[in-house]
Write a protein that holds these residues in place. Structure first.
Motif, PDB file in Angstrom:
ATOM      1  N   GLY A   1       0.841  -1.084   0.223  1.00 38.95           N
ATOM      2  CA  GLY A   1       0.144  -0.120   0.004  1.00 38.95           C
ATOM      3  C   GLY A   1       0.883   1.257   0.075  1.00 38.95           C
ATOM      4  N   GLU A   2       2.111   1.158   0.523  1.00 38.26           N
ATOM      5  CA  GLU A   2       2.926   2.444   0.642  1.00 38.26           C
ATOM      6  C   GLU A   2       3.442   2.770  -0.928  1.00 38.26           C
ATOM      7  OE1 GLU A   2       7.131   1.727   1.557  1.00 38.26           O
ATOM      8  OE2 GLU A   2       6.618  -0.197   2.081  1.00 38.26           O
ATOM      9  N   PHE A   3       3.164   1.879  -1.901  1.00 34.62           N
ATOM     10  CA  PHE A   3       3.290   2.151  -3.398  1.00 34.62           C
ATOM     11  C   PHE A   3       2.033   2.633  -4.014  1.00 34.62           C
ATOM     12  CE2 PHE A   3       6.632  -0.623  -2.018  1.00 34.62           C
ATOM     13  CZ  PHE A   3       7.732  -0.094  -2.026  1.00 34.62           C
ATOM     14  N   ALA A   4       1.027   3.052  -3.179  1.00 38.41           N
ATOM     15  CA  ALA A   4      -0.478   3.590  -4.068  1.00 38.41           C
ATOM     16  C   ALA A   4      -0.232   4.561  -5.093  1.00 38.41           C
ATOM     17  CB  ALA A   4      -1.250   3.809  -2.915  1.00 38.41           C
ATOM     18  N   ASP A   5       0.685   5.504  -4.753  1.00 33.81           N
ATOM     19  CA  ASP A   5       1.301   6.414  -5.713  1.00 33.81           C
ATOM     20  C   ASP A   5       1.784   6.030  -6.895  1.00 33.81           C
ATOM     21  OD1 ASP A   5       3.371   5.993  -4.015  1.00 33.81           O
ATOM     22  OD2 ASP A   5       4.652   7.624  -4.675  1.00 33.81           O
ATOM     23  N   LEU A   6       2.393   5.086  -6.964  1.00 29.69           N
ATOM     24  CA  LEU A   6       2.892   4.490  -8.220  1.00 29.69           C
ATOM     25  C   LEU A   6       1.767   3.696  -8.924  1.00 29.69           C
ATOM     26  CD1 LEU A   6       6.357   3.164  -7.136  1.00 29.69           C
ATOM     27  CD2 LEU A   6       5.761   5.340  -8.423  1.00 29.69           C
ATOM     28  N   VAL A   7       0.934   2.960  -8.124  1.00 23.89           N
ATOM     29  CA  VAL A   7       0.067   1.756  -8.639  1.00 23.89           C
ATOM     30  C   VAL A   7      -1.276   2.680  -9.172  1.00 23.89           C
ATOM     31  CG1 VAL A   7      -1.402   0.078  -8.313  1.00 23.89           C
ATOM     32  CG2 VAL A   7       0.773   0.248  -7.212  1.00 23.89           C
ATOM     33  N   ALA A   8      -1.701   3.640  -8.500  1.00 20.86           N
ATOM     34  CA  ALA A   8      -2.931   4.498  -8.827  1.00 20.86           C
ATOM     35  C   ALA A   8      -3.185   4.692 -10.121  1.00 20.86           C
ATOM     36  CB  ALA A   8      -2.878   5.851  -8.087  1.00 20.86           C
ATOM     37  N   GLU A   9      -2.107   5.317 -10.889  1.00 21.17           N
ATOM     38  CA  GLU A   9      -2.164   5.665 -12.319  1.00 21.17           C
ATOM     39  C   GLU A   9      -2.485   4.458 -13.403  1.00 21.17           C
ATOM     40  OE1 GLU A   9      -0.321   8.783 -15.671  1.00 21.17           O
ATOM     41  OE2 GLU A   9       0.285   8.765 -13.624  1.00 21.17           O
ATOM     42  N   PRO A  10      -1.717   3.535 -13.320  1.00 23.20           N
ATOM     43  CA  PRO A  10      -1.854   2.434 -14.296  1.00 23.20           C
ATOM     44  C   PRO A  10      -3.207   1.876 -13.872  1.00 23.20           C
ATOM     45  CG  PRO A  10       0.096   2.238 -12.763  1.00 23.20           C
ATOM     46  CD  PRO A  10      -0.190   3.367 -12.641  1.00 23.20           C
ATOM     47  N   LEU A  11      -3.388   1.765 -12.894  1.00 17.60           N
ATOM     48  CA  LEU A  11      -4.670   0.751 -12.394  1.00 17.60           C
ATOM     49  C   LEU A  11      -5.913   1.504 -12.879  1.00 17.60           C
ATOM     50  CD1 LEU A  11      -5.883  -1.589 -10.897  1.00 17.60           C
ATOM     51  CD2 LEU A  11      -5.798  -0.280  -8.772  1.00 17.60           C
ATOM     52  N   ALA A  12      -5.929   2.843 -12.678  1.00 14.54           N
ATOM     53  CA  ALA A  12      -6.910   3.666 -12.995  1.00 14.54           C
ATOM     54  C   ALA A  12      -7.037   3.675 -14.707  1.00 14.54           C
ATOM     55  CB  ALA A  12      -6.802   5.116 -12.621  1.00 14.54           C
ATOM     56  N   GLU A  13      -6.026   3.670 -15.265  1.00 15.45           N
ATOM     57  CA  GLU A  13      -6.028   3.319 -16.882  1.00 15.45           C
ATOM     58  C   GLU A  13      -6.431   2.263 -17.201  1.00 15.45           C
ATOM     59  OE1 GLU A  13      -5.876   4.680 -20.627  1.00 15.45           O
ATOM     60  OE2 GLU A  13      -5.612   6.135 -18.729  1.00 15.45           O
ATOM     61  N   GLY A  14      -5.930   1.078 -16.475  1.00 11.57           N
ATOM     62  CA  GLY A  14      -6.377  -0.203 -16.780  1.00 11.57           C
ATOM     63  C   GLY A  14      -7.883  -0.231 -16.537  1.00 11.57           C
TER      64      GLY A  14
END
Length: 781
Positions: free
Chosen positions: A307-320
């Motif tokens: 969860g500490e990497f939510a800032d990295l995961v958020a954009e590609p996940l939202a795009e997906g």
């Protein structure tokens, strides 16, 4: 009190707890209750010891009555057993967080299912914050797996042996306190809903940041669990289960992915990090898209160890998700990390313990869980205003004898000796040699009358004077460092503690062995759970110098020393109590004056100091010369102790051995440790598997060098701790109550020896006194 009255009392307590200090009008406004109802509720809460009314000051006319919650000594604990290391949080009953810790021990797993390391961690944490095991009123535990409606663990991915068991019952029996257990995701989502990243979401999703998605749905601040607690477990669908998952055990795989994402954060061009992020977001997309369609949340929180990497995961996940589903605008703003971070599940467990055990915590059912955050707070009673550490700490030394030199370590702690006290004029030259040109007074009364400003005093007088000297200093408001033993009788030890409690003057006892490397290392081994749950401790003390140390002056006399189980044994008894996290409640012993009573050479040595007569050539013991005219203490003693936790202990002390050292053996359910020598160059040996005679054990820990200073570097650490304690009220490794318990065990052992081995029961201290010293002697307003 009727059921409706109880609910109103609970409502008032909840509101008061959130506001900290309120008037009746404040409470009536926040609860919507009438003033008479609020007044009645406050009366009930004050009668129960949960609320205090403050004295009104400085107001014209009739001042408003104000009230505050009382934290007291009870504590509530939250444990997260699902991360790579055990997480623990502790709060008082007002909801203020007292301690949080990411411990360096792994959680139970199928390969190592023992809870002993967790219990040791709990005991260590309780001691660190100045509480006792009996202060724990409720525990919440987060585990991996699903909990059914009967409280049984349906799936057990963490520990196979737990499957189908009621963990609340099992853990309650093991930890000795009421325990409630739930799934880690449910608890983390509940915590984020109460006071974290989901608190502003009418509908929300808390998702495990991993290739197989597990999630929880929240609505209006609560988790929707479903009939069997499975709501949100979308990762169980076969349609979403064929994603590629990193190989290896879950926690090991998580650590690898975390390392790769960390590299990507440091270097956005890192190819391995980019590949790991792409694989993770792609694997999560189908399940997350399904959740968005089902729940239509305001906020998605990404939790778990990644969860500490939510800032990295958020954009590609939202795009997906945008690619997978049409008609939904899921911009990065709706996907974020948790506000509570790694503490979320532990705080959720803490909140569940408050919720389920309200009656035990407060004496009233139905008190809602408090809003818990990661901010560490301290109740007014337990925090002193930090002093200006640049101000020189001014110390006095009472008794310029063999241990007076310990006060010299005050210089390294930012202090200076400004005065000394000793009724013997012949000690003035020694005082000058040790401390320079300082005034030397004949009595404590003369020191006090002089008006010299003293921040703290070191009591290094003979043991039989400790109580009177300490009480006189405490009554004068002078913080007091008392050389061990605290006193030579239980009554006198209790008198010192009672005076400190009544006056509010700080009491410190110099049990320096808690700072010795060999002791700290043995305690660390135990606290890590390497020998399981401690069941027995043995100590053998070979006092080879005993003839010179203790049989040529007042130490040899009962009315001045009581027993050498105090002068020497208090050290070791305290160490054993500390390692096991317990205290003696009954003791029985045997002993004798076996050798030195037969030595005929006697002399009054009051005109000399130990350095005048000590010699390694004084051997064998029966060849000793110039022993004290009166010798009526035992030169060999053996006592057995039963503690309040059930751990059994034995202590053997002999003053006519040729060698001088001490040996501790600590036996647990999964191994034992033993020290060989007690200073640098020695070692601690661990046996943790079945064997026949194995001289060196299975693991060897070289004893570390504690540095310069007496007792292997422990003396300067002890003095520095005293100075910091007086200046800032900081928690201490030593404990006045523990020092009293060591004295009580030694006195009890001596009385048992002298009464034909009759068992001796240790009297208990009053609850108020225990609570005060457990809170590290708070300043009371």
């Amino acid at each position: 009190m009727s059921a409706i009255d109880v609910k109103l009392v609970a409502q008032c307590l909840s509101s008061l707890r959130a506001q900290d200090r309120v008037t009746i009008s404040d409470l009536a406004e926040s609860t919507g209750l009438s003033r008479p109802t609020v007044t009645a509720a406050l009366t009930a809460l004050m009668d129960s010891g949960l609320v205090i009314e403050h004295e009104a000051r400085g107001a014209a006319g009739r001042p408003a009555r104000t009230f505050s919650p009382i934290a007291g000594s009870p504590i509530v604990v939250g444990l997260d057993l699902t991360r790579s290391t055990v997480r623990i949080v502790v709060a008082d009953r007002t909801g203020r967080l007292l301690h949080r810790r990411d411990a360096e021990i792994a959680p139970p797993a199928t390969a190592r299912p023992s809870l002993a390391p967790v219990r040791s961690l709990l005991q260590q944490t309780i001691e660190r914050i100045g509480r006792r095991p009996s202060d724990v009123v409720a525990i919440g535990v987060a585990v991996a797996g699903l909990i059914d409606e009967d409280g049984l663990l349906v799936s057990a991915p963490q520990v196979a042996e737990w499957s189908g068991k009621n963990l609340s019952t099992m853990f309650s029996d093991y930890f000795g306190a009421p325990v409630v257990v739930d799934n880690d995701l449910s608890l983390a989502a509940e915590a984020e809903s109460r006071g974290g990243a989901l608190s502003d979401a009418e509908a929300g999703v808390y998702a495990l940041t991993w290739h197989h998605v597990s999630a929880r749905v929240t609505a209006a601040g609560h988790v929707l669990r479903g009939r069997r607690g499975r709501a949100g477990e979308v990762g169980l669908l076969r349609a979403f289960s064929d994603v590629a998952v990193p190989q290896g055990p879950f926690l090991e795989a998580v650590s690898r992915i975390a390392a790769e994402l960390s590299r990507l954060r440091d270097d956005p061009a890192d190819s391995r990090g980019k590949a790991a992020l792409e694989a993770l977001s792609a694997a999560m997309t189908p399940a997350m898209a399904a959740l968005l369609l089902t729940v239509d949340p305001d906020v998605i929180v990404l939790g778990g160890e990644l969860g500490e990497f939510a800032d990295l995961v958020a954009e590609p996940l939202a795009e997906g998700i945008r690619t997978a589903v049409t008609g939904i605008d899921a911009g990065p703003w709706v996907i974020r990390g948790g506000a509570l971070g790694a503490d979320a599940a532990a705080l959720g467990a803490l909140g569940l313990a408050f919720e389920k055990h309200s009656s035990r915590i407060y004496g009233f059912p139905g008190v809602p869980a408090p809003t818990l955050t990661t901010d560490l707070e301290h109740e007014e009673m337990t925090a002193d205003t930090p002093a200006d550490e640049t101000t020189e700490f001014r110390a006095a030394v009472i008794g310029v004898g063999a241990r007076a030199g310990v006060a010299l370590h005050v210089k390294a702690a930012g202090g200076v000796v400004v005065a000394a006290v000793d009724p013997d004029p012949s000690t003035h030259e020694r005082a000058s040699r040790l401390f320079g040109d300082v005034p030397v007074f004949a009595s404590v009364a003369d020191l006090i009358a002089s008006g010299i400003d003293v921040d703290g005093a070191f009591v290094t007088t003979p043991d039989f004077t400790h109580a009177d000297v300490a009480v006189e200093l405490l009554e004068a408001g002078i913080a007091t460092y008392i050389e061990k033993p605290l006193a030579i009788s239980i009554d006198d030890a209790d008198r010192i503690l009672e005076t400190g409690y009544r006056t509010g003057t700080k009491v410190y006892v110099g049990h320096n062995m808690r700072h010795m490397q060999v002791v700290k290392m043995m305690k660390d081994i135990v606290d890590r759970g390497e020998i399981g749950e401690v069941k027995a401790i043995w100590c053998r003390h070979f006092v080879g110098h005993g003839g010179d140390y203790y049989f040529k002056d007042w130490h040899a006399e009962r009315d001045k020393a009581m027993s050498l189980l105090l002068q020497k044994g208090a050290h070791d008894i305290d160490v054993m109590h500390w390692i096991a996290g317990t205290s003696t409640r009954s003791v029985v012993g045997v002993g004798d004056l076996a050798v030195y009573g037969d030595v005929e050479s006697r002399r009054d040595n009051s005109d000399r100091r130990m350095g005048d007569w000590f010699s390694m050539s004084n051997y064998p013991p029966l060849a000793q010369q110039d022993l004290n005219p009166v010798i009526d203490v035992e030169d060999i003693s053996m006592i057995m102790m039963r503690t309040d936790s059930g751990v059994l202990m034995s202590y053997q002390q002999c003053h006519f051995t040729p060698d001088y050292w001490r040996n501790y053996t600590v036996i647990g359910t999964e191994g034992r440790i033993e020290n060989f020598d007690d200073d640098a160059g020695g070692e601690i040996r661990l046996w943790n598997a079945r064997s026949d005679y194995l001289e060196k054990g299975h693991v060897r820990y070289p004893i570390e060098d504690g540095g310069d200073g007496g007792h292997g570097g422990a003396d300067p650490l002890t003095v520095a701790e005293f100075v910091e304690f007086v200046r800032n009220g900081s928690a201490t490794q030593t404990s006045p109550v523990a020092a009293r318990d060591a004295v009580a065990a030694g006195v009890g052992g001596a009385l048992s020896i002298r009464s034909g081995s009759q068992p001796f029961e240790i009297p208990a201290l009053p609850e108020g006194l225990l609570n005060y010293y457990a809170a590290h002697q708070p300043t009371r307003h």
